[in-house]
Each structure stands twice: as structure tokens, then as C-alpha cells.
Design a protein around this motif. Structure first.
Motif, PDB file in Angstrom:
ATOM      1  N   PRO A  55       0.902  -1.100  -0.004  1.00 46.05           N
ATOM      2  CA  PRO A  55       0.159  -0.077  -0.058  1.00 46.05           C
ATOM      3  C   PRO A  55       0.957   1.051  -0.125  1.00 46.05           C
ATOM      4  O   PRO A  55       2.154   1.104   0.379  1.00 46.05           O
ATOM      5  CB  PRO A  55      -0.932  -0.061   1.552  1.00 46.05           C
ATOM      6  N   LEU A  56       0.413   2.388  -0.610  1.00 46.99           N
ATOM      7  CA  LEU A  56       0.875   3.684  -0.412  1.00 46.99           C
ATOM      8  C   LEU A  56       1.103   4.013   0.957  1.00 46.99           C
ATOM      9  O   LEU A  56       0.354   3.597   2.034  1.00 46.99           O
ATOM     10  CB  LEU A  56       0.007   4.885  -1.102  1.00 46.99           C
ATOM     11  N   PRO A  57       2.155   4.769   1.498  1.00 49.90           N
ATOM     12  CA  PRO A  57       2.139   5.362   2.840  1.00 49.90           C
ATOM     13  C   PRO A  57       0.963   6.163   2.841  1.00 49.90           C
ATOM     14  O   PRO A  57       0.586   6.843   1.991  1.00 49.90           O
ATOM     15  CB  PRO A  57       3.645   6.044   2.659  1.00 49.90           C
ATOM     16  N   ALA A  58       0.492   6.313   4.174  1.00 54.53           N
ATOM     17  CA  ALA A  58      -0.699   6.898   4.179  1.00 54.53           C
ATOM     18  C   ALA A  58      -0.692   8.287   3.830  1.00 54.53           C
ATOM     19  O   ALA A  58      -1.437   8.922   3.549  1.00 54.53           O
ATOM     20  CB  ALA A  58      -1.276   6.739   5.999  1.00 54.53           C
ATOM     21  N   ALA A  59       0.379   9.091   4.480  1.00 60.62           N
ATOM     22  CA  ALA A  59       0.634  10.515   3.882  1.00 60.62           C
ATOM     23  C   ALA A  59       0.577  10.678   2.638  1.00 60.62           C
ATOM     24  O   ALA A  59       0.006  11.610   1.997  1.00 60.62           O
ATOM     25  CB  ALA A  59       2.037  11.017   4.709  1.00 60.62           C
ATOM     26  N   LEU A  60       1.063   9.778   1.658  1.00 66.81           N
ATOM     27  CA  LEU A  60       0.992   9.905   0.312  1.00 66.81           C
ATOM     28  C   LEU A  60      -0.191   9.574  -0.382  1.00 66.81           C
ATOM     29  O   LEU A  60      -0.488  10.299  -1.375  1.00 66.81           O
ATOM     30  CB  LEU A  60       2.135   8.754  -0.289  1.00 66.81           C
ATOM     31  N   ALA A  61      -0.998   8.765   0.075  1.00 65.22           N
ATOM     32  CA  ALA A  61      -2.391   8.673  -0.202  1.00 65.22           C
ATOM     33  C   ALA A  61      -3.199   9.602   0.054  1.00 65.22           C
ATOM     34  O   ALA A  61      -3.996  10.188  -0.827  1.00 65.22           O
ATOM     35  CB  ALA A  61      -3.002   7.331   0.485  1.00 65.22           C
ATOM     36  N   GLU A  62      -2.974  10.470   1.026  1.00 61.72           N
ATOM     37  CA  GLU A  62      -3.684  11.806   1.374  1.00 61.72           C
ATOM     38  C   GLU A  62      -3.187  12.713   0.243  1.00 61.72           C
ATOM     39  O   GLU A  62      -3.873  13.441  -0.368  1.00 61.72           O
ATOM     40  CB  GLU A  62      -3.469  12.174   2.752  1.00 61.72           C
ATOM     41  N   GLU A  63      -1.970  12.921   0.015  1.00 61.11           N
ATOM     42  CA  GLU A  63      -1.168  13.592  -0.992  1.00 61.11           C
ATOM     43  C   GLU A  63      -2.060  13.547  -2.503  1.00 61.11           C
ATOM     44  O   GLU A  63      -2.336  14.403  -2.852  1.00 61.11           O
ATOM     45  CB  GLU A  63       0.191  13.729  -0.931  1.00 61.11           C
ATOM     46  N   ALA A  64      -2.100  12.291  -2.861  1.00 60.29           N
ATOM     47  CA  ALA A  64      -2.632  11.970  -4.063  1.00 60.29           C
ATOM     48  C   ALA A  64      -4.187  12.426  -4.243  1.00 60.29           C
ATOM     49  O   ALA A  64      -4.525  12.857  -5.439  1.00 60.29           O
ATOM     50  CB  ALA A  64      -2.662  10.330  -4.323  1.00 60.29           C
TER      51      ALA A  64
END
Length: 176
Positions: A55-64
Motif C-alpha cells: 500500500p501507499l504510505p498513508a501520508a502519500l495516499a492523502e497527497e494523491a
């Protein structure tokens, strides 16, 4: 008039298209020298098998989710890195924690001016403000960078290419 019939110039015998040879020699057995299939050989499409999902790191999922124009992602398997672009920002992270330390073996090394670091990833912003289109990994020319630089990252936008050196950190340096 001889025993054999000849076709008029520009026409082909029945069952043969223009440019085909009328030679009767059979093709050699086995794959042809270009690796293609031989006449009568059937190729099956390759099967895709899921090896693992990371999975994407949580902070990067939010950035996306915050992308205004575009968000792209990809893998840089030679270095064990994944990338995510969100508009003019680029984020890199190691997708394999079992590969050890140092760029080129799965983790991130110290970065260049303008890079920021989080526990799980590093980020940079493209100086021109253009959206990131592609990211590639190349080996640096010997003697151009210090020995700590094992890879260069080519970051492209519609109008420019930026080359970033990825360096292996010294003792205690874990980030890019």
C-alpha cells in the motif's frame, strides 16, 4: 509457351500476396532467429501473477487525493523504489524493506537541496512548477558525482528534464 506459367508484372499467383516468395523451402524447426513464432505455432498470452501488494504510505495516499491536475505513479525496481507524482511534487519511497540500506538496495539515501524527508518517504518539488510526467532511473557517469551516488533520477515535465542524484547515506543517514 513453356511448361510453367508466369504471372504478369505487378500481379501475384492465386493465394499469394505481392512480395511473397514462391520458394518451397520449409522454415527451420524451432524459434526463428528474431524470437518470433513460426508458421503453425501458437503463442499463449503471458499470465500475470500477483506477487505481493504494497500500500501507499498513508501520508502519500492523502497527497494523491489532493491532486489538482494530475497524479501518476510507478516503480524503479533496480533501486527498489516507488514514485508518486502529484502535480509538481515527486515522492519516493522504498517498497521493499527487506533489501537493506542505501539507494540501489531498497532504501533512500541523503538528498539534494529542496528535498524534504518523512519517516517513510522523501519529496521534492519541480522548480518550474510543471506537472511531473515521467520518472526514470539511470546510472551516473563514473567520476561525475561522488562514489555515494549510485543512481540519478530523471524527472520529466512537458517542458524540462531535471536530473537528481540519489546518494547513499553515511552512518546514521537514513533519508534522502
Amino acid at each position: 509457351s513453356g511448361a510453367g506459367a508466369s504471372a504478369a508484372p505487378g500481379s501475384s499467383p492465386p493465394g499469394q500476396s505481392a512480395g511473397q516468395s514462391t520458394s518451397s523451402s520449409a522454415p527451420p524447426s524451432g524459434p526463428d532467429r528474431d524470437g518470433g513464432e513460426l508458421p503453425g505455432e501458437t503463442r499463449h498470452p503471458p499470465r500475470l501473477v500477483l506477487d505481493r501488494s504494497v500500500p501507499l504510505p498513508a501520508a502519500l495516499a492523502e497527497e494523491a487525493r489532493r491532486a489538482r491536475l494530475t497524479s501518476l505513479m510507478g516503480l524503479l525496481p533496480d533501486a527498489g523504489l516507488a514514485w508518486l507524482s502529484v502535480d509538481d511534487s515527486l515522492h519516493l519511497w522504498s517498497y521493499s524493506s527487506s533489501l537493506g540500506s542505501g539507494v540501489g538496495d531498497g532504501s533512500l539515501g541523503p538528498g539534494h537541496a529542496g528535498a524534504s524527508r518523512n519517516e517513510d518517504y522523501c519529496s521534492m518539488t519541480v522548480p518550474s512548477g510543471q506537472c511531473v510526467v515521467t520518472v526514470g532511473l539511470v546510472r551516473p557517469r563514473p567520476g561525475v558525482f561522488s562514489d555515494a551516488v549510485r543512481w540519478c533520477l530523471a524527472v520529466t515535465t512537458p517542458e524540462e528534464v531535471t536530473l537528481c542524484a540519489l546518494a547513499v547515506g553515511g552512518e546514521g543517514d537514513e533519508g534522502m
